[in-house]
Design an enzyme around this catalytic site. Sequence first.
Site, mmCIF file in Angstrom:
data_model
loop_
_atom_site.group_PDB
_atom_site.id
_atom_site.type_symbol
_atom_site.label_atom_id
_atom_site.label_comp_id
_atom_site.label_asym_id
_atom_site.label_seq_id
_atom_site.Cartn_x
_atom_site.Cartn_y
_atom_site.Cartn_z
ATOM 1 N N LYS A 84 -13.306 7.451 3.813
ATOM 2 C CA LYS A 84 -13.074 6.165 3.203
ATOM 3 C C LYS A 84 -13.310 6.142 1.782
ATOM 4 O O LYS A 84 -14.104 7.016 1.471
ATOM 5 C CB LYS A 84 -14.197 5.297 4.779
ATOM 6 N N SER A 94 -6.504 6.481 10.021
ATOM 7 C CA SER A 94 -7.004 5.303 9.112
ATOM 8 C C SER A 94 -7.234 5.038 7.618
ATOM 9 O O SER A 94 -7.008 3.947 6.785
ATOM 10 C CB SER A 94 -9.091 5.463 8.890
#
Length: 210
Positions: free
Chosen positions: A171, A133
């Site tokens: 993230k 990701s």
Amino acid sequence: MAAGRASRRQPAPLTPKQLALLTYVRDYLRRHGFVPTMQELGDAFGVSKVTIFEHISTLEKKGYLRRSRHKARSLRLNDNLSLPDERPTRLRLAGTIAAGRPIEAIEQPEVLDLEELFTSRHENFVLKVKGDSMIDEQIRDGDYVIVQKRETARNGELVVALLDNGEATLKRFYRDRDGVRLEAANPAYKPISAKSVRIQGVVVGVLRRY
């Protein structure tokens, strides 16, 4: 029993001069295949042979080295000797290499200490990355991220966040009017929106093995 306890005792601490002397002997041996003489040590450190003999005698008593009498090159470092610059976190920094236009290769003998590189007033820990990701941030599956343990983060920082379902994720952190937004660095992953998240830490480095 007393003798057994004595044999397991750690050597006495080194003074800066003693450490410099041991390091010089070790490096000289590695370069030349034999140890320096007392005179060569005296010349290298700008002191007399008498002073070198005093240091060597002290290092013998402390258990760091041994020598045979009446031999010029008889110094022997103890087999289990481990000097500070031999820590696993220390790597030889040989110089600079171009990733753009070629540059002149100049060797600059230094040491890169990973402990010192990531030193801060916060505790650091390491996590192994699983997934892709954050691939556009050049963080790949199997990489290791060095995380500074913190409970708060600024907009745009790369964080380890704990979600309400108990899962942790890596993230980019953003705070907006609706709460918190966690953005991936891969268009295949949608942003994660939440009222709040628990920040576990902020990423300060990435390590990769090939």
